[in-house]
Motif scaffolding. Sequence first.
Motif, PDB file in Angstrom:
ATOM      1  N   ILE A  65       0.848  -1.199   0.000  1.00  0.00           N
ATOM      2  CA  ILE A  65       0.000   0.000   0.000  1.00  0.00           C
ATOM      3  C   ILE A  65       0.884   1.250   0.000  1.00  0.00           C
ATOM      4  CG2 ILE A  65      -1.695   1.339   1.330  1.00  0.00           C
ATOM      5  CD1 ILE A  65      -2.777  -1.425   2.332  1.00  0.00           C
ATOM      6  N   ASN A  66       1.950   1.219   0.797  1.00  0.00           N
ATOM      7  CA  ASN A  66       2.822   2.379   0.935  1.00  0.00           C
ATOM      8  C   ASN A  66       3.547   2.729  -0.360  1.00  0.00           C
ATOM      9  OD1 ASN A  66       5.770   3.479   2.377  1.00  0.00           O
ATOM     10  ND2 ASN A  66       3.814   4.418   2.891  1.00  0.00           N
ATOM     11  N   TRP A  67       3.671   1.768  -1.277  1.00  0.00           N
ATOM     12  CA  TRP A  67       4.370   2.029  -2.539  1.00  0.00           C
ATOM     13  C   TRP A  67       3.425   2.304  -3.697  1.00  0.00           C
ATOM     14  CZ3 TRP A  67       9.386   2.781  -4.020  1.00  0.00           C
ATOM     15  CH2 TRP A  67      10.306   2.803  -2.968  1.00  0.00           C
ATOM     16  N   LYS A  68       2.155   2.551  -3.415  1.00  0.00           N
ATOM     17  CA  LYS A  68       1.203   2.874  -4.471  1.00  0.00           C
ATOM     18  C   LYS A  68       1.428   4.297  -4.984  1.00  0.00           C
ATOM     19  CE  LYS A  68      -0.990  -0.819  -5.143  1.00  0.00           C
ATOM     20  NZ  LYS A  68      -0.911  -1.436  -6.456  1.00  0.00           N
ATOM     21  N   VAL A  69       1.118   4.492  -6.243  1.00  0.00           N
ATOM     22  CA  VAL A  69       1.224   5.816  -6.854  1.00  0.00           C
ATOM     23  C   VAL A  69       0.108   6.694  -6.289  1.00  0.00           C
ATOM     24  CG1 VAL A  69       1.045   7.087  -9.035  1.00  0.00           C
ATOM     25  CG2 VAL A  69       2.247   4.884  -8.953  1.00  0.00           C
ATOM     26  N   VAL A  70       0.477   7.903  -5.885  1.00  0.00           N
ATOM     27  CA  VAL A  70      -0.494   8.862  -5.359  1.00  0.00           C
ATOM     28  C   VAL A  70      -0.441  10.147  -6.177  1.00  0.00           C
ATOM     29  CG1 VAL A  70      -0.334   7.946  -3.010  1.00  0.00           C
ATOM     30  CG2 VAL A  70       1.109   9.863  -3.670  1.00  0.00           C
ATOM     31  N   LYS A  71      -1.550  10.882  -6.138  1.00  0.00           N
ATOM     32  CA  LYS A  71      -1.544  12.220  -6.741  1.00  0.00           C
ATOM     33  C   LYS A  71      -2.594  13.065  -6.040  1.00  0.00           C
ATOM     34  CE  LYS A  71      -4.705  11.908 -10.652  1.00  0.00           C
ATOM     35  NZ  LYS A  71      -4.855  11.983 -12.085  1.00  0.00           N
ATOM     36  N   PRO A  72      -2.346  14.370  -5.968  1.00  0.00           N
ATOM     37  CA  PRO A  72      -3.317  15.243  -5.316  1.00  0.00           C
ATOM     38  C   PRO A  72      -4.595  15.331  -6.139  1.00  0.00           C
ATOM     39  CG  PRO A  72      -1.215  16.384  -5.701  1.00  0.00           C
ATOM     40  CD  PRO A  72      -1.162  15.082  -6.414  1.00  0.00           C
ATOM     41  N   ARG A  73      -5.727  15.172  -5.467  1.00  0.00           N
ATOM     42  CA  ARG A  73      -7.013  15.381  -6.129  1.00  0.00           C
ATOM     43  C   ARG A  73      -8.131  15.425  -5.092  1.00  0.00           C
ATOM     44  NH1 ARG A  73      -6.128   9.940  -6.801  1.00  0.00           N
ATOM     45  NH2 ARG A  73      -7.929   8.573  -6.750  1.00  0.00           N
ATOM     46  N   ASP A  74      -9.203  16.076  -5.458  1.00  0.00           N
ATOM     47  CA  ASP A  74     -10.407  16.163  -4.626  1.00  0.00           C
ATOM     48  C   ASP A  74     -10.122  16.619  -3.194  1.00  0.00           C
ATOM     49  OD1 ASP A  74     -11.958  15.241  -6.799  1.00  0.00           O
ATOM     50  OD2 ASP A  74     -11.500  13.169  -6.297  1.00  0.00           O
ATOM     51  N   GLY A  75      -9.122  17.505  -3.023  1.00  0.00           N
ATOM     52  CA  GLY A  75      -8.815  18.022  -1.696  1.00  0.00           C
ATOM     53  C   GLY A  75      -7.877  17.155  -0.870  1.00  0.00           C
ATOM     54  N   PHE A  76      -7.396  16.066  -1.433  1.00  0.00           N
ATOM     55  CA  PHE A  76      -6.467  15.172  -0.746  1.00  0.00           C
ATOM     56  C   PHE A  76      -5.093  15.293  -1.397  1.00  0.00           C
ATOM     57  CE2 PHE A  76     -10.652  13.499  -0.032  1.00  0.00           C
ATOM     58  CZ  PHE A  76     -10.623  12.999   1.265  1.00  0.00           C
TER      59      PHE A  76
END
Length: 169
Positions: free
Chosen positions: A141-152
């Motif tokens: 889970i910690n190595w999943k790709v993230v991106k800013p969206r919807d206020g997160f």
Amino acid sequence: MADNPHVLIETTLGEILVELFPDKAPKTVENFLRYVDDGHYDETIFHRVVRNFVIQGGGYTSLLEKKPTREPVPNEATNGLQNKAGTLAMARAMEKDSATDEFFINAADNPDLDHAGDTDEDYGYAVFGQVVEGMDVVKKINWKVVKPRDGFDELPVDAMEILSVSRYE
């Protein structure tokens, strides 16, 4: 320690078994188990994933709707437990006694999150459990790709769902 309560966090990437420490954080464990017993965490997400830091969840549905909470629990960060890799702690806002339902699992040793003083800023985050099985799932889970969206700011691109959290006997 064998008598300590355990909870099973079932996610879309596998299971995480956590031992809770009511002797060190009685109010926090009681609060967390009330949410567990109410099914509050079922069908929520890890909405904040910061690589080599934390995975945080329990407060939002997959539609990014905030779940209703109870009153905040007093911060038990002075219990001597440290925010080390694999520990479970309560998330909170800036005010030290603001933790409600959101929790995080430390993906690394995070001494900056430990109690360092009595101001809100220095008070720290209350550790109340430890992963006993499933750190491989935490790491996935910690190595999943993230991106800013919807206020997160650190929302995984692919939803990291918490299917259920239940007591494990």
